[in-house]
Each structure stands twice: as C-alpha cells, then as structure tokens.
Design an enzyme around this catalytic site. Structure first.
Site, short mmCIF file in Angstrom:
data_model
loop_
_atom_site.label_atom_id
_atom_site.label_comp_id
_atom_site.label_asym_id
_atom_site.label_seq_id
_atom_site.Cartn_x
_atom_site.Cartn_y
_atom_site.Cartn_z
N TYR A 142 35.10 28.41 6.46
CA TYR A 142 34.91 28.92 5.10
C TYR A 142 35.17 27.84 4.04
O TYR A 142 34.79 27.99 2.89
CB TYR A 142 35.84 30.12 4.82
CG TYR A 142 35.45 31.38 5.59
CD1 TYR A 142 34.31 31.42 6.36
CD2 TYR A 142 36.24 32.51 5.54
CE1 TYR A 142 33.96 32.55 7.06
CE2 TYR A 142 35.90 33.66 6.24
CZ TYR A 142 34.76 33.67 7.00
OH TYR A 142 34.41 34.79 7.70
N LYS A 193 36.99 29.33 20.82
CA LYS A 193 35.71 29.19 21.54
C LYS A 193 35.73 27.76 22.07
O LYS A 193 34.82 26.95 21.82
CB LYS A 193 34.55 29.47 20.57
CG LYS A 193 33.20 29.60 21.21
CD LYS A 193 33.02 30.87 22.01
CE LYS A 193 31.66 30.86 22.67
NZ LYS A 193 31.49 31.87 23.71
N ASP A 225 34.41 35.85 22.32
CA ASP A 225 33.48 36.88 22.79
C ASP A 225 34.18 37.84 23.75
O ASP A 225 34.02 39.06 23.68
CB ASP A 225 32.21 36.27 23.41
CG ASP A 225 32.48 35.05 24.27
OD1 ASP A 225 33.63 34.56 24.26
OD2 ASP A 225 31.57 34.59 24.96
N ASP A 249 38.38 37.06 10.70
CA ASP A 249 37.70 37.96 9.76
C ASP A 249 37.03 39.09 10.56
O ASP A 249 37.17 40.28 10.24
CB ASP A 249 36.64 37.14 9.00
CG ASP A 249 36.09 37.88 7.80
OD1 ASP A 249 36.52 39.02 7.55
OD2 ASP A 249 35.21 37.32 7.12
N ASP A 253 38.72 43.20 11.48
CA ASP A 253 37.99 44.43 11.13
C ASP A 253 37.79 45.29 12.37
O ASP A 253 37.93 46.52 12.32
CB ASP A 253 36.62 44.10 10.53
CG ASP A 253 36.66 44.02 9.01
OD1 ASP A 253 37.77 43.88 8.46
OD2 ASP A 253 35.59 44.11 8.38
#
Ligand code: NAD
Length: 365
Positions: A142, A193, A225, A249, A253
């Site tokens: 970000y 990852k 994943d 992020d 959620d």
C-alpha cells in the site's frame, strides 16, 4: 489517580451515534472501576471538511497526538464522494495512522453464543472461535514505491505497485503479535506467500528470528491461500494470525465475517505493545463505516464501538478487568435478547442504538 486523555473523533454518518454510546460506557466504567478519563471532541472526515476544508484539520491531529488514546466513529458518505481524492474523508484515517505511527492493526473475531445462528457457517464450525488478526498497517504494497500508472511507448498503459518490507517493520509488528499471544493461547500463525514473493520470504525469516525471544509461544507459517481456506474450514485452530498489510486487509475481513454482523466488530491500531512498552498509544474504532443508509435514524448497532473502548482499556490503559466487564455486559445483554435491527431474529427484542447502549451501561452498573 492517573487521568487518561481520550480524543473523541466521532466523524460522519452513524459515527456520532455509536461513539456517544461508547463514551457513555466509559463514563460508567470510570465510576465502577475508579478510573479517570478526560474526553476531548474534535471533527474528522466529511464533517471536518465541511467546517475547515480539510478531513484531518491540524487542530484535530494535535488533540489526537496529545491524547493517550483516540476513539474514532466512522468517516465518509455520499455527500463527499465527488471530492478530490486528496480531501476525501477517508484520507483522515491514513493521516491519523501515519502521524500516530499506528503500525499494528488488531481485529479480534469472537463469537457470542446467542448470535451463533446468525452466521452463514455451521454452528459446530464457529462455536468457540476466539482469534485475533494482527495486520501490519503502515508498510507493504500500500505504501511501496515505485507506484502508479504510466504510458508505454507502444501506447499501452502499465500499472505498478511495489511490495516492500524492511527488517525493522517486520520485527516491530511481530513483537506486538508475540506479546499478544503470550496473553492468549500462545499460538501464532504467520501468513505469507514466501514460495513466490521474496519480500514475504524475508517476512518469514524475520518472524522466525523474533520467535527466538518468545520460545514459550508456538509459531507456525502458512501461505496466504491456505490460510484463507483454513479460516472457513476450521477457524478454531487459530489463536493469533500475524500478517502483512495487504493479506491482513483481506484475511481480517474474512475472519470477522465468520462471526456475523459488521455492527459487532471492534478494532485497535497500535504503535507498540502494551505488554512490551510503558505506554502504547492506540486508535480504537468499529470496523464498519458510516452506514449512510441508516444514519440519523437511531438504528445503528453500537456494540462494535463499545467493544472498541474495551480494547482501548486493555491495550492502551492496561485495564483488562474493566475491559472484561464491558465484554461480559455485552454478552449478557445479548443473552437477554436485546438486538439492534442488523442482528435481529424472531423471538428477540428489537431495540435502537440508544436503548442498546443503555442496556449495556445498566448491565455494567
Ligand atoms: P458500511 O460499513 O458503512 O455499511 C455497510 C452496511 O452495513 C450498510 O448496510 C450499513 O447499514 C450496515 N452497517 C454498518 N455498520 C452498522 C452498524 N453499526 N449497525 C447496523 N448496521 C450497520 O460500509 P459502506 O456502505 O461500504 O461505506 C459507507 C461509507 O463509510 C463510505 O463512505 C466508506 O468509505 C466509509 N467507510 C468508512 C470506514 C471507517 O471510517 N473506518 C470504514 C469503511 C467504510
């Protein structure tokens, strides 16, 4: 007696409605627990833009910086959507996070027994979930440079964002997660990852190194994943999930939604760990937004805001007993059947924002 200074930035839409109930809860806790709070209100978001032309006025930032903790309601709404990106209400959140150095975002996901059947998942999968996602908040893709969209000589366009993490950025958020885990079930899952992204291979190596100082905590690593699958398949296996800005992020959620309504979910953004440092400044806010569709109607669920002040007591003021008292009062009120519209089911008692807040205050008393 220490007086804790709290900046109250209620913001837009339902922000002021839910924040009012959260502050009322703190006023009761002040009496029952013998604590002392000083509240200072300041505008933020669209409301601040209307008053000053800026979503985060200098005076608001100054008040936030001089406080021990910040309570934020919510910012944004359709009225301000046509504004230029640089003065949109949501910019105030990024400004507060970076100016206060809030690099660790904590989002708990716990299930309240009376609301289990409101989840889209089976009862046996979610009953007893108690996990915490720790998301790195001020680094990663970000913020990495280079970034942007440019034109190529052949007329095509090229979009670029850069995933960057330094050792220090990873170490400090990992430390927060390990300290947290020590106060919980002592289990961390670090999510990356590392099989394809070198920056996250560094993440894995640094977290493994930080772990050497926390050998009482169990550490495991998962690829992002796999983690997103495991969260749906068997969420109870997790205690603390530690991850980077982008993965956090998404995973926070996902984890939050295991438990039902967005009106129930609190969050904390910290500049350190309350267990490791003397004073850890934090910003506490519900996960939800300004909910323009129900703003001003007295319908909003104040529980996310109220549980956010419980996090404030725990992480910024080291008042775990007071925090537990609030959490127990919320559980008790739900047990008694009080429901705002977002969590209402047949056979329960539908109440508005104010009535829910008052019921929780009464329970604490
Ligand atoms: P939202 O969270 O505001 O609302 C989504 C849905 O959930 C709506 O139907 C709303 O009525 C409902 N809802 C949200 N909170 C609730 C509560 N406490 N009780 C009952 N129902 C609740 O998300 P959105 O509609 O995507 O965004 C609205 C505005 O809020 C946008 O301007 C967005 O940018 C902003 N936003 C701000 C924050 C923040 O301040 N941290 C976070 C998310 C969105």
């Amino acid at each position: 007696m220490t007086t804790y200074k709290i900046a109250v930035l209620a913001g837009d839409g339902i922000g002021p409605e839910v924040t009012k109930e959260a502050v009322n809860v703190l006023k009761i806790i002040q009496k029952t627990e013998g604590l002392s709070f000083e509240f200072e209100e300041a505008p933020v978001g669209g409301t601040a833009y209307d008053q000053t032309g800026k979503p985060l006025p200098e005076s608001t930032l100054r008040i936030a910086k001089q406080s021990d903790a910040v309570l934020l309601g919510a910012v944004g709404g359709p009225k301000w959507e046509p504004l230029d990106y640089s003065v949109r209400p949501e910019r105030a959140l990024l400004g507060l996070r970076s100016e206060l150095g809030l690099f660790a975002n904590l989002r708990p996901a716990t299930v309240f027994e009376p609301l289990i059947d409101a989840s889209t998942l089976k009862r046996e999968v979610i009953q007893g979930i108690d996990l915490m996602v720790v998301r790195e908040l001020t680094g990663g893709i970000y913020f990495g440079k280079p970034r942007g969209v440019s034109k190529l000589p052949n007329g095509e366009e090229k979009g670029i964002n850069t995933l960057v993490y330094t050792t220090r950025e990873i170490e400090r958020v990992a430390k927060v997660a390990f300290e947290l885990a020590r106060g919980r079930r002592k289990k961390i899952t670090s999510v990356d990852k590392a099989n394809v992204l070198e920056a996250t291979e560094l993440w894995r190596n640094v977290v493994t190194k930080v772990h050497q100082n926390y050998s009482d905590v169990e550490l495991s690593h998962l690829y992002v994943d796999n983690c997103s699958m495991q969260l749906i398949r068997n969420p109870k296996q997790f205690d603390v999930i530690l991850t980077s800005n982008l993965f956090g992020d998404i995973l926070s959620d996902e984890a939050a939604m295991l438990t039902g309504s967005i009106g129930m979910l609190p969050s904390a953004s910290l500049n350190g760990s309350s267990r490791a440092e003397a004073a850890c400044r934090g910003m506490y806010e519900p996960v939800h937004g300004s909910a323009p569709d129900i703003a001003g109607k007295g319908l909003a669920n104040p529980i996310a805001a109220i549980l956010s002040v419980a996090m404030c007591l725990k992480y910024s003021f080291n008042q775990s007993q007071a925090a537990k008292k609030i959490e127990r009062a919320v559980a008790e009120v739900l047990e008694k059947g009080y429901r705002t519209a977002d969590i209402f089911t047949e056979g329960t008692r539908k109440v508005g924002t104010k009535e829910m807040g008052e019921a929780i205050c009464k329970e604490i008393r």
